[in-house]
Write a protein that holds these residues in place. Structure first.
Motif, PDB file in Angstrom:
ATOM      1  N   ARG A  51       0.841  -1.213   0.000  1.00  0.00           N
ATOM      2  CA  ARG A  51       0.000   0.000   0.000  1.00  0.00           C
ATOM      3  C   ARG A  51       0.875   1.263   0.000  1.00  0.00           C
ATOM      4  O   ARG A  51       0.537   2.261  -0.628  1.00  0.00           O
ATOM      5  CB  ARG A  51      -0.958  -0.022   1.193  1.00  0.00           C
ATOM      6  CG  ARG A  51      -2.036  -1.086   1.023  1.00  0.00           C
ATOM      7  CD  ARG A  51      -3.198  -0.843   1.934  1.00  0.00           C
ATOM      8  NE  ARG A  51      -2.965  -1.299   3.290  1.00  0.00           N
ATOM      9  CZ  ARG A  51      -3.179  -2.537   3.718  1.00  0.00           C
ATOM     10  NH1 ARG A  51      -3.632  -3.451   2.885  1.00  0.00           N
ATOM     11  NH2 ARG A  51      -2.960  -2.870   4.972  1.00  0.00           N
ATOM     12  N   ILE A 101       1.962   1.838  -3.547  1.00  0.00           N
ATOM     13  CA  ILE A 101       0.877   2.416  -4.371  1.00  0.00           C
ATOM     14  C   ILE A 101       0.760   3.907  -4.083  1.00  0.00           C
ATOM     15  O   ILE A 101       0.654   4.721  -5.006  1.00  0.00           O
ATOM     16  CB  ILE A 101      -0.473   1.697  -4.077  1.00  0.00           C
ATOM     17  CG1 ILE A 101      -0.411   0.243  -4.541  1.00  0.00           C
ATOM     18  CG2 ILE A 101      -1.628   2.423  -4.769  1.00  0.00           C
ATOM     19  CD1 ILE A 101      -1.548  -0.614  -4.041  1.00  0.00           C
ATOM     20  N   LEU A 151       0.200   1.313 -12.555  1.00  0.00           N
ATOM     21  CA  LEU A 151       0.543   0.994 -11.158  1.00  0.00           C
ATOM     22  C   LEU A 151       1.138  -0.410 -11.041  1.00  0.00           C
ATOM     23  O   LEU A 151       2.070  -0.638 -10.270  1.00  0.00           O
ATOM     24  CB  LEU A 151      -0.694   1.127 -10.273  1.00  0.00           C
ATOM     25  CG  LEU A 151      -1.177   2.563 -10.054  1.00  0.00           C
ATOM     26  CD1 LEU A 151      -2.501   2.582  -9.307  1.00  0.00           C
ATOM     27  CD2 LEU A 151      -0.152   3.384  -9.277  1.00  0.00           C
ATOM     28  N   HIS A 152       0.614  -1.335 -11.842  1.00  0.00           N
ATOM     29  CA  HIS A 152       1.119  -2.713 -11.862  1.00  0.00           C
ATOM     30  C   HIS A 152       2.591  -2.707 -12.300  1.00  0.00           C
ATOM     31  O   HIS A 152       3.436  -3.380 -11.718  1.00  0.00           O
ATOM     32  CB  HIS A 152       0.244  -3.516 -12.827  1.00  0.00           C
ATOM     33  CG  HIS A 152       0.825  -4.798 -13.311  1.00  0.00           C
ATOM     34  ND1 HIS A 152       1.085  -5.854 -12.465  1.00  0.00           N
ATOM     35  CD2 HIS A 152       1.218  -5.196 -14.540  1.00  0.00           C
ATOM     36  CE1 HIS A 152       1.591  -6.848 -13.186  1.00  0.00           C
ATOM     37  NE2 HIS A 152       1.693  -6.463 -14.429  1.00  0.00           N
ATOM     38  N   THR A 196       4.827  -0.589  -9.448  1.00  0.00           N
ATOM     39  CA  THR A 196       4.966  -1.200  -8.113  1.00  0.00           C
ATOM     40  C   THR A 196       5.449  -2.647  -8.168  1.00  0.00           C
ATOM     41  O   THR A 196       5.974  -3.165  -7.182  1.00  0.00           O
ATOM     42  CB  THR A 196       3.623  -1.182  -7.351  1.00  0.00           C
ATOM     43  OG1 THR A 196       2.665  -1.921  -8.121  1.00  0.00           O
ATOM     44  CG2 THR A 196       3.120   0.227  -7.127  1.00  0.00           C
ATOM     45  N   LEU A 211      -2.652  -5.941  -6.351  1.00  0.00           N
ATOM     46  CA  LEU A 211      -2.830  -4.511  -6.569  1.00  0.00           C
ATOM     47  C   LEU A 211      -4.297  -4.132  -6.363  1.00  0.00           C
ATOM     48  O   LEU A 211      -4.618  -3.174  -5.656  1.00  0.00           O
ATOM     49  CB  LEU A 211      -2.382  -4.163  -7.996  1.00  0.00           C
ATOM     50  CG  LEU A 211      -2.505  -2.720  -8.428  1.00  0.00           C
ATOM     51  CD1 LEU A 211      -1.536  -1.852  -7.645  1.00  0.00           C
ATOM     52  CD2 LEU A 211      -2.213  -2.581  -9.915  1.00  0.00           C
ATOM     53  N   ILE A 255      -5.681  -1.625  -3.484  1.00  0.00           N
ATOM     54  CA  ILE A 255      -6.334  -0.368  -3.889  1.00  0.00           C
ATOM     55  C   ILE A 255      -7.742  -0.309  -3.291  1.00  0.00           C
ATOM     56  O   ILE A 255      -8.188   0.742  -2.831  1.00  0.00           O
ATOM     57  CB  ILE A 255      -6.353  -0.230  -5.430  1.00  0.00           C
ATOM     58  CG1 ILE A 255      -4.963   0.161  -5.906  1.00  0.00           C
ATOM     59  CG2 ILE A 255      -7.370   0.821  -5.886  1.00  0.00           C
ATOM     60  CD1 ILE A 255      -4.784   0.333  -7.363  1.00  0.00           C
ATOM     61  N   CYS A 260      -6.955   5.614 -10.805  1.00  0.00           N
ATOM     62  CA  CYS A 260      -6.896   5.852  -9.358  1.00  0.00           C
ATOM     63  C   CYS A 260      -6.198   7.185  -9.119  1.00  0.00           C
ATOM     64  O   CYS A 260      -5.296   7.555  -9.877  1.00  0.00           O
ATOM     65  CB  CYS A 260      -6.054   4.787  -8.680  1.00  0.00           C
ATOM     66  SG  CYS A 260      -6.524   3.135  -9.086  1.00  0.00           S
TER      67      CYS A 260
END
Lengths: 197, 103
Positions: B21, B24, B39-40, B43, B50, B54, B78
């Motif tokens: 987290r 992210i 994001l994938h 991170t 993920l 999220i 996001c």
């Protein structure tokens, strides 16, 4: 998770915005156009109607607004399908205000020392480029900043007229930034093709 | 001194204090918004992981999730909420140095 790791993730996220060279190409083109038109206007001063010149300036302002849309369009077409969609946050109001204050201070020094306009112009360019380099961790912008200052000093030594030297600096820096952007874009496309087979 | 450390650790933001987290939130901090694919990639989390993290951050009011069209493609994006941004800053400023000093 250590702070360095978190900073690494933050840097990587922001770097993606610049990795494809699209923003740099667009910004370079914008600066090149402003410098180029200024240079043209300077060279034909008095021969072209002031209305036509004003129209050119209006066109430039409209172009500046269109740049963000063009960048988004280009990224949606060539970058985001491979990197994923991400839009970097604009600078905070405080940072923008500080930037304005520094540039205004430098500009006001041009009124106090008008004969040093080439050097002051180069220093303003260098300040803006340095702030971009520091904000986004872009090393190549340090080189552009150094070049801007160097050109300013060079034009000062060679005795080039103040306004002309500012336009010349803008043209050279804009052209160089655009070339760097295009080179980066070509490399990005090659890497994408290589990685995705 | 020790009491202060214990009280700070006790008030530790458990929602953020989890590596996935945190990653992210760090990725989103300097961005206006980003989609799952981005994001994938940044991170290195699996898609399932993920998604669940999220969801937890969204439940805590730290992240906003929205479905929208980017060009002609439907995408889930996001973004950090103001609350999430402040929580992350607070974490970096006070709790993280403490954790690093004592681990």
């Amino acid at each position: 998770m250590k702070r360095e790791q978190l900073n690494g993730i933050r840097k990587k996220a922001v770097a993606t915005w610049w990795d494809d060279g699209i923003v740099e190409t667009a910004a370079g083109l914008g600066i090149l156009l402003i410098g180029g038109i200024g240079l043209l206007g300077y060279l034909v001063e008095g021969k072209v109607s002031p209305w036509l010149y004003a129209l050119f300036i209006l066109l430039m302002v409209a172009l500046a607004f269109a740049v963000r849309k063009a960048v988004m369009w280009a990224k949606a077409r060539w970058a985001w399908p491979h990197t994923g969609y991400a839009v970097v946050k604009g600078r905070s109001a405080r940072k923008v205000l500080w930037g304005f204050v520094v540039v205004l201070l430098l500009l006001s020094s041009a009124f106090v020392f008008p004969s040093y306009l080439p050097t002051i112009g180069g220093a303003i360019g260098a300040t803006i480029l340095l702030s971009v380099a520091l904000s986004y961790g872009l090393r190549r912008f340090y080189l552009l900043a150094a070049l801007s200052l160097l050109l300013g000093v060079l034009f000062q030594i060679t005795g080039l007229e103040g306004k002309m030297s500012i336009y010349a600096i803008l043209t050279v820096i804009g052209a160089l930034e655009m070339v760097l952007g295009v080179a980066r874009f070509v490399r990005f496309r090659r890497e994408v093709v290589r990685n995705e087979g | 001194m020790k009491d202060e450390i214990y009280s700070k650790l006790a008030s530790l933001n458990r929602l953020i204090n989890e590596p996935a987290r945190l990653a992210i939130m760090a990725a989103l901090y300097d961005l206006e918004e980003a989609d799952f694919v981005f994001l994938h990639r940044i991170t290195g989390l699996t898609r399932g992981n993920l998604s669940s993290h999220i969801y937890k951050l969204a439940e805590g009011g730290y992240v906003e999730v929205e479905k929208k069209f980017i060009g002609k493609k439907p995408t889930t994006v996001c973004r950090l909420t103001e609350r999430g941004r402040k929580a992350f800053e607070e974490y970096l400023k006070t709790l993280q140095p403490l954790i690093e000093r004592h681990t």
